[in-house]
Design a protein around this motif. Structure first.
Motif, PDB file in Angstrom:
ATOM      1  N   MET A   1       0.834  -1.208   0.000  1.00 36.13           N
ATOM      2  CA  MET A   1       0.000   0.000   0.000  1.00 36.13           C
ATOM      3  C   MET A   1       0.868   1.257   0.000  1.00 36.13           C
ATOM      4  N   VAL A   2       1.941   1.248   0.762  1.00 32.29           N
ATOM      5  CA  VAL A   2       2.854   2.396   0.790  1.00 32.29           C
ATOM      6  C   VAL A   2       3.487   2.591  -0.587  1.00 32.29           C
ATOM      7  N   ALA A   3       3.918   1.504  -1.198  1.00 35.07           N
ATOM      8  CA  ALA A   3       4.551   1.586  -2.517  1.00 35.07           C
ATOM      9  C   ALA A   3       3.569   2.133  -3.563  1.00 35.07           C
ATOM     10  N   MET A   4       2.295   1.760  -3.458  1.00 38.28           N
ATOM     11  CA  MET A   4       1.294   2.208  -4.432  1.00 38.28           C
ATOM     12  C   MET A   4       0.968   3.686  -4.265  1.00 38.28           C
ATOM     13  N   THR A   5       1.072   4.201  -3.066  1.00 34.87           N
ATOM     14  CA  THR A   5       0.659   5.590  -2.814  1.00 34.87           C
ATOM     15  C   THR A   5       1.823   6.557  -2.710  1.00 34.87           C
ATOM     16  N   HIS A   6       3.039   6.044  -2.727  1.00 42.01           N
ATOM     17  CA  HIS A   6       4.224   6.885  -2.592  1.00 42.01           C
ATOM     18  C   HIS A   6       4.477   7.643  -3.885  1.00 42.01           C
TER      19      HIS A   6
END
Length: 66
Positions: A56-61
């Motif tokens: 999720m962090v990778a998708m929204t970063h």
């Protein structure tokens, strides 16, 4: 824009390992939640949950502008 949400889940495989699952929750008018199994099998449930959070962090970063 409609409000979408997300959640994390895990599924237990027959071998006892855990698979991370990303759950995308659209507005009711769009349809039911979408469950997406992520790659990897983990010995502990907590590790599978952390893998979903990492995704999720990778998708929204946002990547820095070049």
């Amino acid at each position: 824009m409609d409000k979408w949400d997300a959640d994390i889940d895990v599924e237990v495989l027959p071998n006892g390992k855990y698979v991370p699952v990303l759950v995308i929750i659209p507005p009711v008018s769009v349809g039911p939640p979408l469950r997406r199994r992520l790659e990897g099998e983990y010995e502990h449930e907590e590790l599978a949950r952390m893998a979903v959070l990492d995704a999720m962090v990778a998708m929204t970063h946002e990547s820095p502008s070049q």
